[in-house]
Design an enzyme around this catalytic site. Structure first.
Site, short mmCIF file in Angstrom:
data_model
loop_
_atom_site.label_atom_id
_atom_site.label_comp_id
_atom_site.label_asym_id
_atom_site.label_seq_id
_atom_site.Cartn_x
_atom_site.Cartn_y
_atom_site.Cartn_z
N ASP A 10 79.29 59.41 96.27
CA ASP A 10 78.61 58.73 95.18
C ASP A 10 77.13 58.65 95.55
O ASP A 10 76.75 58.85 96.71
CB ASP A 10 79.22 57.34 94.99
N ASP B 75 74.28 56.16 93.80
CA ASP B 75 73.75 54.80 93.79
C ASP B 75 74.56 53.91 94.72
O ASP B 75 75.77 53.77 94.56
CB ASP B 75 73.79 54.22 92.37
N ASP C 33 80.78 53.06 96.92
CA ASP C 33 80.45 51.67 97.22
C ASP C 33 81.12 50.70 96.27
O ASP C 33 80.93 49.49 96.39
CB ASP C 33 78.93 51.46 97.18
#
Length: 335
Positions: free
Chosen positions: A16, A18, A217
């Site tokens: 991922d 961000d 995250d």
């Protein structure tokens, strides 16, 4: 690379962006170095993003500025997954009402569809993605086009993330914009991005991955999506979800690995020991951290390292056999 490291045996590392690689325009500490080291081991890198506002060329350019040797082909975006879904829902060359930015418009056009911003153009479908400039008028056009209710034209959302991390904090994501249209039209879209598996399937096919590892995250999009796609996952504690959310994670959102930062990808990952003594007291050990489970009470018996404490706490809660709300979890296990 350590023999029991999360990267051991992995052929493609899917990350991922961000909260994992960067926050806004700043690199997450150690992320670039760790990803470059993985590439040096011969592991292919791919970047998955639910953010539909930018083109792969723009994203790859940002990654190169941060020090990663990224190309547009390595960026797998939710708009790319969305147009794959559209191709199964409407005829080739159809007119699509687009709510979103350049990243979404570019992919819709590359797929051979005609883009409109107005419901008056009789679109065959609506595709909706995040862009900072999306306004009430854009959402209204989507609602007008979808006025047929459940029997109306197809509606595809690139993603439904409720929030998006920014340098100044956490901001509303595409899920809030989709919810506004949903409230107006009384139906839900087909979703292309995480946690649905379409985005992961596009990535696996593109890279020919046999043993991928996905790192994210967020539990509700990244980890849940990886599990739905049948791939191993790692949660890194540099973005949205922290130890408190991790301990409370439902079974379908629990990662295979828990990392403090991306350096942990190549480091030895400690085993979990879960034993009960003759009195019925349970002890969960990860590294030098030990969590004691006595009745309903979970406490930290031996601190160990910070990340091993979190790993032991998660294993203790997840293996307790009861929901977390039935446990008395000491604050030092998640603070």
């Amino acid at each position: 690379m350590a023999p029991s490291a999360p990267l051991a045996g992995v052929d493609v590392l899917l990350a991922d962006l961000d909260g994992v690689v960067y926050a806004s325009h700043q690199a997450i500490p150690y992320a670039v170095e760790a990803l470059n080291a993985a590439a040096a081991y011969g592991i292919r890198l791919g970047y998955l993003t639910n953010n539909a506002s930018r083109t792969p060329e723009t994203v790859a350019g940002q990654l190169r500025e941060l020090g990663l040797d990224a190309t547009p082909d390595e960026i797998v975006s939710s708009p790319q997954a969305a147009v794959v879904l559209l191709a199964d829902l409407v005829p080739a060359g159809s007119t699509i009402l687009v709510v979103g930015g350049d990243g979404l418009v570019s992919e819709v056009e590359k797929a051979g569809f005609r883009v409109t911003r107005s419901a008056d153009d009789d679109p065959a479908a609506v595709v909706q993605g995040f862009a900072p400039a999306v306004a009430w008028t854009d959402l209204a056009e989507a609602a007008f086009a979808l006025r047929g209710g459940d029997a109306g034209i197809p509606w595809v959302a690139t993603n439904t993330d409720w929030t998006i991390p920014q340098a100044r904090g956490t901001a509303p994501g595409n899920g809030t914009l989709v919810s506004a249209v949903h409230t107006a039209v009384g139906r839900l879209p087909v979703v292309a991005g995480k946690p649905e598996r379409a985005l992961f399937d596009v990535a696996v096919a593109r890279f020919g991955a046999r043993h991928p590892l996905f790192i994210g995250d967020r539990l509700d999009t990244d980890i849940m999506g990886a599990r739905r796609a049948g791939m191993q996952s790692a949660l890194v504690l540099t973005g949205i979800d922290g130890p408190k959310q991790l301990l409370a994670a439902a079974a379908d959102s629990r990662p295979d690995y828990i990392l403090e930062d991306l350096r942990g990808l190549a480091e030895d990952y400690p085993a979990t020991e879960d034993v009960r003594d003759i009195t019925g007291v349970r002890r969960v050990r990860v590294g030098t951290a030990v969590v004691r489970h006595d009745g309903e009470r979970l406490t930290l018996e031996t601190p160990g390292s910070g990340i091993d404490r979190v790993r032991a706490a998660a294993a203790a809660v997840w293996g307790a056999g009861v929901p977390i709300y039935a446990l008395d979890v000491a604050p030092e296990l998640y603070s």
